[in-house]
Design a protein around this motif. Structure first.
Motif, mmCIF file in Angstrom:
data_model
loop_
_atom_site.group_PDB
_atom_site.id
_atom_site.type_symbol
_atom_site.label_atom_id
_atom_site.label_comp_id
_atom_site.label_asym_id
_atom_site.label_seq_id
_atom_site.Cartn_x
_atom_site.Cartn_y
_atom_site.Cartn_z
ATOM 1 N N ASN A 185 -16.807 122.935 7.403
ATOM 2 C CA ASN A 185 -15.911 122.385 6.391
ATOM 3 C C ASN A 185 -15.008 123.497 5.903
ATOM 4 O OD1 ASN A 185 -17.117 119.820 6.420
ATOM 5 N ND2 ASN A 185 -18.739 120.541 5.080
ATOM 6 N N SER A 186 -13.739 123.234 5.833
ATOM 7 C CA SER A 186 -12.806 124.220 5.301
ATOM 8 C C SER A 186 -11.882 123.534 4.310
ATOM 9 C CB SER A 186 -12.003 124.871 6.428
ATOM 10 O OG SER A 186 -11.276 123.901 7.143
ATOM 11 N N LYS A 187 -11.435 124.312 3.343
ATOM 12 C CA LYS A 187 -10.526 123.785 2.333
ATOM 13 C C LYS A 187 -9.261 124.619 2.337
ATOM 14 C CE LYS A 187 -14.208 122.229 -0.693
ATOM 15 N NZ LYS A 187 -14.843 122.369 -1.998
ATOM 16 N N GLU A 228 -5.571 120.284 -2.964
ATOM 17 C CA GLU A 228 -6.643 120.803 -2.131
ATOM 18 C C GLU A 228 -7.032 119.754 -1.085
ATOM 19 O OE1 GLU A 228 -10.087 123.446 -3.495
ATOM 20 O OE2 GLU A 228 -10.992 121.457 -3.309
ATOM 21 N N GLU A 280 -9.672 118.987 2.198
ATOM 22 C CA GLU A 280 -10.875 119.414 2.902
ATOM 23 C C GLU A 280 -10.804 118.906 4.334
ATOM 24 O OE1 GLU A 280 -15.716 119.136 2.597
ATOM 25 O OE2 GLU A 280 -14.505 119.037 0.768
ATOM 26 N N THR A 307 -12.883 118.818 8.107
ATOM 27 C CA THR A 307 -14.159 118.987 8.789
ATOM 28 C C THR A 307 -13.918 119.073 10.293
ATOM 29 O OG1 THR A 307 -15.266 117.700 7.067
ATOM 30 C CG2 THR A 307 -16.446 117.989 9.141
#
Length: 130
Positions: free
Chosen positions: A38-40, A48, A50, A52
Motif C-alpha cells: 500500500n502506498s499513499k 491523499e 492510496e 495498492t
C-alpha cells in the motif's frame, strides 16, 4: 558479469494469497504467493490517494521447505529476488519474482524502517567520522 546484466529486486509488503503446491512437467514442485504493498501520495488536487499493488512471487521446492513458516497470509516480509518473464499458453507475457531470500519483518522494524527522522539528525556524521 556485466553491470547491465544485474536483475535484482528488494520488496517489502504483506503476504496476500498463497497457491497450493504445483508441479512442473519436469517434476519440480513450486507454489506462488502474492505480496501486497500500500502506498499513499498526494495528487495534483492536494488529496491523499492510496494505491495498492500486488506482486506475484514463485517459490521452488527447497524454498518452500525453508520459508513456508514465514510465508503466511498477513505476514509482513522483506524479500530479495529476481524478475522472470514467461509466456502463457495464450502467448500472454507474465512477470513474477523468484526468491533469493526472505525475512519476516516485526512491527517495530516497520516503524524504524519508515522513520526518516534520521535524515534531519546530524549525529550520524559523528558515527562515520565526518
Amino acid at each position: 558479469m556485466n553491470s547491465l546484466d544485474f536483475n535484482g529486486v528488494s520488496l517489502i509488503g504483506n503476504v496476500a494469497g498463497i497457491s497450493d503446491i504445483k508441479t512442473l512437467p519436469s517434476g519440480k514442485k513450486y507454489k506462488y504467493f502474492d505480496i501486497c504493498q500500500n502506498s499513499k501520495y498526494i495528487d495534483k488536487n492536494g488529496e491523499e490517494v492510496e494505491n495498492t499493488s500486488f506482486f506475484t512471487v514463485r517459490m521452488f521446492e527447497d524454498q518452500i521447505t525453508k520459508y513456508d513458516s514465514i510465508v503466511k497470509k498477513g505476514n509482513w516480509i522483506h524479500l530479495v529476488g529476481r524478475l522472470r518473464n514467461y509466456l502463457t499458453k495464450d502467448n500472454v507475457k507474465k512477470t513474477y519474482l523468484t526468491i533469493d531470500s526472505i525475512r519476516e519483518m516485526k512491527p517495530k522494524e516497520k516503524i524504524e524502517f519508515f522513520d526518516y527522522d534520521w535524515l534531519n539528525d546530524d549525529s550520524w556524521e559523528e558515527d562515520y567520522g565526518i
